[in-house]
Write a protein that holds these residues in place. Sequence first.
Motif, short mmCIF file in Angstrom:
data_model
loop_
_atom_site.label_atom_id
_atom_site.label_comp_id
_atom_site.label_asym_id
_atom_site.label_seq_id
_atom_site.Cartn_x
_atom_site.Cartn_y
_atom_site.Cartn_z
N PRO A 91 39.02 8.30 -3.27
CA PRO A 91 39.40 8.11 -4.67
C PRO A 91 38.70 9.15 -5.54
N ARG A 138 43.60 14.07 1.28
CA ARG A 138 44.42 13.11 0.53
C ARG A 138 43.54 12.42 -0.50
N ILE A 140 43.34 9.82 -4.12
CA ILE A 140 44.01 8.98 -5.11
C ILE A 140 43.26 9.18 -6.42
N ASN A 175 47.81 10.83 -4.66
CA ASN A 175 48.35 9.54 -5.08
C ASN A 175 47.74 9.18 -6.43
N ASN A 177 46.49 5.93 -9.09
CA ASN A 177 46.31 4.52 -9.47
C ASN A 177 46.05 4.54 -10.97
N THR A 196 52.05 8.47 -3.62
CA THR A 196 52.30 7.08 -4.00
C THR A 196 51.82 6.80 -5.43
N TYR A 197 52.60 6.05 -6.19
CA TYR A 197 52.13 5.53 -7.49
C TYR A 197 51.75 4.08 -7.24
N GLN A 198 50.47 3.80 -7.47
CA GLN A 198 49.93 2.48 -7.13
C GLN A 198 49.60 1.69 -8.40
N ASP A 339 39.59 4.47 2.72
CA ASP A 339 38.90 5.58 2.07
C ASP A 339 37.56 5.74 2.77
#
Length: 477
Positions: A91, A138, A140, A175, A177, A196-198, A339
């Motif tokens: 994250p 990757r 978020i 991604n 959040n 992804t949209y979380q 994560d």
Amino acid sequence: MNGKLNLDFTLSKGATDFINDTLFHEYLGRKANPVRVREIIAKSVSKNALTVEETAVLLNATEPDLIEEIKEGAREIKRKVYGNRIVLFAPLYIGNECVNDCTYCGFRTSNHDAHRRTLHTKEITEQVTKLVDTGHKRLILVFGEHPLYNAQYIADTVKQVYSIKSGKGEIRRVNINAAPLDCAGYKLVHESGIGTYQIFQETYHKETYAKIHPHNTVKGDYMWRLDGLSRAYEAGCDDVGIGALFGLYDWRFEVLGLVAHACHLVDRFHCGPHTISFPRLRPASGVQLDEKWLVNDAEFTRIVAILRLAVPYTGLILTCRESADLRREVMAYGVSQIDAGSRIEIGGYTEAGDAQQQCIEKEQFELADIRSLDQVIRELAQDGYIPSFCTACYRLGRTGEHFMEFAIPGFIEKLCTPNALCSGIEYMVDYAKPETKAAFEKVEQATLESMTDGVRKAKTIEKIKLIRETDQRDMYF
Ligand code: SAM
Ligand code: SF4
């Protein structure tokens, strides 16, 4: 900044409230029939998603033997659909300004102890560079809900993150959040190339939702949030993640809410969510946790196993909110993404130093697993998992409805295992400590030996050779 969010609050065309509290409670009040429980486990193990009612049957099974059978079914379906790979991400908290006042969150507007901060462009580059240099591919990006973090800002941040290179690496999937957007907002963010949209509904139980999200805040609007990802689909984002924050209301109700949400998206858009998250409430700055609904470890393991059975093709995400030991245990029941090496204080990847420390005023909540990425990967390899940074599907357009076509006939096994292996080897060559490399050797060997498609195996070996002997990176099928 006028403190107002520029949203038109128009729900999507088919917006419906698919959470039927009365029916959920009625389902949860039934006694479990062991024969039915076994039939439902068998249905899932044959790779069929479950209905809300069937999921409730599993939730009502409280006999230890039945619980064990549910977990065994979950292990089996996980092995069938996901093999032995675990996808890794980190994250990156971009900013913690927030107009909402969610009672459980350290970033809530009434928490005057929170250190408010939004990363500047240069700081984002520093954080991302550090993440890339530890081997991450990757991310978020996480945002509070605030006019500063509008769709244009999110899109620009995504583009910036993709543009950053360091050594042989870069971030290949970003991604999000963040708060729900309107359709125009999702379009903008989608065009920036997100994965992804979380959005987590937090609780699907309306009364509880109203209690913990003051009605005069944006987040106080239950339907705006419940419909949030349907608007995303309408705007062209077919890769979305749902979630519930466990510990706010009866965990069994929340599991039904998640499954109902997944079924609703399948009904309306012919494609369920890409991922489901099931975070448990953690201590946070100035937050008084109400003990009543807190979920214990035994219940948590059931949540993971039942979700795995209910939605066999949906990724399950487990975060560092949970301890290393528990993460290790529930990985086997169905978690597909975790994560690692996470820092959730803003600027934490460069400013916290190597020894991870908790600093609750700067964080949204406390983390329980604060090991480094390399430590986590070593343990995964020792347990026989392939650590995967693969980003092939979304880059080849295998997402949403299209993705399901690939997933169902077993393409995952043919594509994902070699891709996971190649990305894992990149990590070993470029970033791993010697003891981590040593632990991975056995997994690499075993994985190659298990590949039955000779052509695919030869091509995989070819790619591995290139990664080891040249600077070529980012190879996938
Ligand atoms: N502000 C956006 C929102 O609320 O949707 C972005 C997400 S917030 C930064 C990320 C998620 O953290 C929330 O959706 C919530 O589920 C979770 N969260 C908040 N407080 C938490 C706590 N005390 N313990 C565990 N998770 C928490
Ligand atoms: Fe803000 Fe999200 Fe925290 Fe609620 S959960 S206070 S919206 S950051």
